[in-house]
Design a protein around this motif. Structure first.
Motif, PDB file in Angstrom:
ATOM      1  N   THR A  73      70.495  89.988  -7.214  1.00 48.29           N
ATOM      2  CA  THR A  73      71.334  90.322  -8.399  1.00 48.29           C
ATOM      3  C   THR A  73      71.330  88.935  -9.016  1.00 48.29           C
ATOM      4  OG1 THR A  73      72.438  92.023  -7.038  1.00 48.29           O
ATOM      5  CG2 THR A  73      73.373  91.193  -9.029  1.00 48.29           C
ATOM      6  N   GLY A  75      73.387  87.740 -12.020  1.00 50.81           N
ATOM      7  CA  GLY A  75      74.440  88.244 -12.921  1.00 50.81           C
ATOM      8  C   GLY A  75      74.512  89.658 -13.315  1.00 50.81           C
ATOM      9  N   SER A 362      73.939  83.227  -8.956  1.00 47.71           N
ATOM     10  CA  SER A 362      74.738  82.541  -9.711  1.00 47.71           C
ATOM     11  C   SER A 362      74.502  81.213 -10.293  1.00 47.71           C
ATOM     12  CB  SER A 362      75.944  82.656  -9.127  1.00 47.71           C
ATOM     13  OG  SER A 362      76.402  81.802  -8.173  1.00 47.71           O
ATOM     14  N   GLY A 363      75.323  80.636 -11.287  1.00 51.88           N
ATOM     15  CA  GLY A 363      75.475  79.452 -11.633  1.00 51.88           C
ATOM     16  C   GLY A 363      74.018  78.912 -12.324  1.00 51.88           C
ATOM     17  N   LEU A 366      70.811  81.129 -11.699  1.00 50.58           N
ATOM     18  CA  LEU A 366      70.817  82.385 -11.837  1.00 50.58           C
ATOM     19  C   LEU A 366      69.634  83.128 -12.358  1.00 50.58           C
ATOM     20  CD1 LEU A 366      73.206  84.812 -12.365  1.00 50.58           C
ATOM     21  CD2 LEU A 366      72.897  84.248 -14.671  1.00 50.58           C
TER      22      LEU A 366
END
Lengths: 499, 310
Positions: A73, A75, A362-363, A366
């Motif tokens: 996934t 974001g 994430s981050g 991403l």
């Protein structure tokens, strides 16, 4: 008064008509009747049936539930209410739309094969259709355990009968053995041949002990393993097949009639491509060429199962590299365009695919997390409807099935010789010994993203294990569930245990 | 195949009292529909559509009470005032339904194949089936209740209200109509697809209503109760003010002037354009109900009328 009478008469007439049309009986024209089908249309129906086989190349249900492909996934992207995480982490429920869709696809293909068999076929046409029917049954028994069946020409209103796992695999074997002599020996790889029947028989015998069990505790019988070996030997000794020296050419737009293809889906540029373009769109980043969907990746442990000099880990197709800078295989690290310029992601960071692929990315990584899976490379003459044929049964798989059967009957020297034969073609170093874990890893290296990984993990007893981004899973996940709609529409079908 | 069969049972009472000044009715109804005609999953293996029209062995039960009251409150030569109100209390339920059918497909980034409603045994038609939103964590990412999707709302109103008032004073008259519906939910898919937290990072606008304080631009969208809202509303649907000439001027025999406004007032807590919305988000031909997805808002119209006869 006259007017009132007139009005009354009209009213009565309307009422009578209204009552008259409560009978909904009609002649259902849901399929061709026997006398509408001529010899020419049988051959058209058979061509259509071959095209449905493209769906068997679906790499989602049987690959995302395995340890070689994951959809992180990213974001807001690829969340889809957790549908992808449920697949990879074995947390699906009976209404999971991907699994329901795959079941529908395989059973629809099964239906087309059954349907064709009611018409007047030549012996070869009948044998081809029976092979395709057996091939669908093999996939359904592998995924769902039970196989719903109809007889050719039976009414659609009848409830399908259901074959158990054991009955289904026994049926597959008896069918393939029965049709063998009516199949051609030497044909284009997109036509069913005796070699294809031998290859599917080898698959069936290799998995028979698993399908005859609860899929948790099974032992491989010498009888079944010797059948695997004899069927593989029939293909090897035919001399019609050989290993390709150029591994990634075998999955490029220039792969027609590859010397390894025993059965393939014949795609035609601009006409039909059985969804093979999704293989590269799904994994490529937006800023690559063609602009992809930035989805599927592999896992770090799977990447590490390759030696660096193994050409299956990383390679190139010269025409592809010239057109876009894209390389083939497992794409790790900085990506470049065709001029050699380093690409960037949408935020302006270097487009550097990281080794780790957290299931929720994430981050800063991403968009760039995860090694990309570039097996079927783009056809730049038509990226949407490419020329690349899809392999369904392949010679290297036949060699590895024979090696596995030898290993399972105590002939590890014989198994080792075959794996080393493959290694010398693939640029990997020679092994000094081989065990089950190494055999499973070798199948992964050779056949990743070819829709066999789930089948292999189950047979080697590793499917429920924890890996990378997945905790250990409950035994019920060894089989896919049936949706409530299927259970309601066919009373002969029982939900698989645990769901 | 055959027609669906509906059995309706009604009991009612009509009354008129106080010299016909007050009249009304109370009615109980119960409608059971059997042999539901449904485009249902066929038993596989089947042709590739995988669906077939069939009579399902299932019942839809609609039951409720309708009350209507009509009063002539003032009735003199120069002045009259009439008030009529009706209210229906409704429930519906799907019974003996052996399957689960998903519908209400949602739109938005990362929402492929996400559905929001179900046809399922023991629940109202099109019951909302969604993740339960529990706020954001410290990183600004949505948190949902354990256990996945749950039955969390009903798009079908429990009460439907209509009020009509008419007033006459000498040559002037006025009619006002209100309508309203209560006890149901609306899913605001316009918010999930258009006004999302990741918008500012891409140079697009969002709305403070739909982006929560501290929400991460990386927060994934979901079909969740975050976007499920109370759909209660009361609308002044129609207001007409009229003047009838006692003696029409010029050659006219009668003359009347009127001014009508439609959709003048809306009382609701719904944050989208309009709670009275239904964009069909069908999945495989199974209709949805009560989903707001980029509809045109109801317009407000004013009409000036002049009626004359010769």
């Amino acid at each position: 008064m006259k007017n009132i009478l007139k009005f009354f008469a009209v009213f009565v007439a309307i009422t009578v008509v209204g009552i008259g049309c409560t009978n909904l009986d009609e002649t259902l024209q849901d399929r061709l009747t026997k006398d509408q089908v001529t010899a020419a249309s049988v051959s058209d129906l058979l061509s259509e049936l071959y095209i449905t086989l493209g769906s068997v190349g679906d790499n989602i249900t049987f690959e995302h539930t395995s340890d070689d492909i994951i959809q992180p996934t990213r974001g807001g992207d690829w969340d889809d209410n957790g549908a992808w995480r449920a697949l990879h982490q074995h947390k699906w429920d009976p209404e999971h739309s991907t699994i329901m869709g795959a079941y529908q696809m395989y059973t629809a293909g099964l239906f087309s094969a059954i349907d064709l068999l009611q018409y007047d076929c030549t012996p070869q046409q009948e044998a081809e259709a029976r092979f395709i029917r057996a091939f669908y049954i093999f996939y359904i028994v592998d995924g769902w355990g039970q196989v719903p069946m109809r007889d050719p020409g039976s009414a659609l209103s009848e409830d399908p009968y259901v074959m158990t796992s054991s009955e289904a695999i026994a049926f597959v074997i008896s069918e393939l053995e029965a049709i063998m002599s009516n199949l051609p020996t030497n044909e284009d790889s997109w036509v069913v041949t005796q070699a294809a029947a031998h290859a599917l028989l080898a698959k069936a015998y290799l998995n028979k002990d698993v399908y005859d069990s609860d899929r948790q505790s099974f032992t491989f019988s010498n009888d079944n393993m010797s059948k695997v070996i004899s069927n593989c030997d029939a293909i090897i000794s035919s001399g019609n097949y050989s290993l390709e020296s150029d591994y990634y050419k075998m999955f490029s737009s220039d792969n027609e009639n590859s010397s390894e293809f025993i059965l393939s889906v014949h795609n035609i540029r601009g006409i039909r491509s059985s969804g093979v373009s999704g293989r590269y769109y799904a994994t490529l980043h937006y800023n690559q060429k063609p602009s992809g969907w930035n989805g599927f990746t592999t896992l770090a442990d799977f990447y590490d199962s390759f030696e660096d000099n193994d050409i299956r880990k990383h390679g190139e197709v010269p025409a592809v590299k010239a057109a876009s800078g894209l390389e083939a295989g497992l794409l790790y690290g900085q990506q470049y365009d065709e001029t050699g310029t380093a690409l960037k992601d949408r935020a302006g960071n270097p487009l550097f695919f990281t080794k780790e692929s957290p299931i929720i990315s994430s981050g800063a990584t991403l968009e760039t997390s995860g090694i990309r899976i570039m097996k079927y490379t783009p056809d730049y003459e038509n990226t949407n409807t490419p020329e690349n044929d899809v392999s369904l049964l392949r010679y290297a798989d036949v060699l590895l099935m024979k090696a596995e059967a030898l290993l399972r009957t105590g002939d590890s020297a014989g198994a080792l010789a075959i794996v080393n034969q493959l290694h010398s073609v693939r640029g990997a170093s020679q092994l000094s010994s081989i065990d089950e874990d190494e055999m499973l890893a070798e199948r992964g290296r050779e056949l990743w993203n070819e829709n066999w990984r789930r089948n292999d993990l189950v047979r080697f007893g590793k499917y429920l294990d924890a890996w990378g981004e997945k905790p250990a899973s409950d035994p019920k996940y060894l089989l896919f569930p049936f949706s409530s709609g299927q259970l309601a529409s066919n009373p002969n079908l029982q939900q698989n245990p645990g769901y | 195949m055959k027609w669906e069969t509906s059995t309706t049972f009604n009991v009612g009472l009509d009354f008129t009292i106080l010299d016909s000044r007050l009249s009304g009715s109370v009615e109980y109804f119960n409608k059971q529909t059997k042999d539901l005609l449904f485009y249902a999953e066929a038993a596989y293996p089947s042709p590739s559509s995988g669906k077939v029209w069939t009579n399902l062995d299932a019942d839809v039960v609609n039951s409720g009470v309708e009350v209507s009251l009509s009063g002539r409150i003032v009735d003199t030569k120069d002045f009259s005032f009439d008030l009529t109100a009706n209210i229906s209390f409704l429930t519906n339920e799907l019974k003996n339904f052996a399957r689960i059918v998903e519908t209400g497909g949602l739109h938005g980034q990362g929402m492929s194949g996400v559905t929001s409603q179900r046809f399922v045994q023991g629940q109202p038609l099109n019951v909302f089936y969604l993740l339960v939103f529990e706020g954001l964590n410290s990183e600004g990412i949505s948190q949902y209740a354990e256990g996945g999707k749950q039955y969390v709302g009903d798009p079908n109103p429990n009460q439907i209200l209509g009020i009509s008032a008419s007033l006459r004073y000498k040559n002037w008259d006025m009619v006002a109509n209100f309508n309203g519906a209560f006890g149901h939910q609306v899913y605001d898919n316009t918010a999930t697809s258009v006004l999302v937290a990741s918008n500012p990072a891409k140079g697009r606008n969002t709305s403070p209503i739909y982006t929560l304080p501290g929400e991460s631009p990386d927060n994934a969208l979901s079909g969740s109760t975050r976007y499920l809202e109370n759909g209660d509303f009361l609308r002044l649907n129609n207001l007409t003010l009229g003047y009838t000439f006692k003696k029409a001027p010029w050659v006219f025999e009668t003359a009347r002037l009127s001014l009508t406004g439609q959709n003048l007032l809306l009382f609701t807590k719904y944050t989208g354009f309009d709670p009275e919305v239904n964009v069909n988000k069908a999945v495989d031909g199974v209709p949805s109900f009560g989903i707001d997805y980029v509809p045109y808002p109801n317009s407000r119209t004013f009409t000036f009328g002049l009626n004359v006869s010769f």
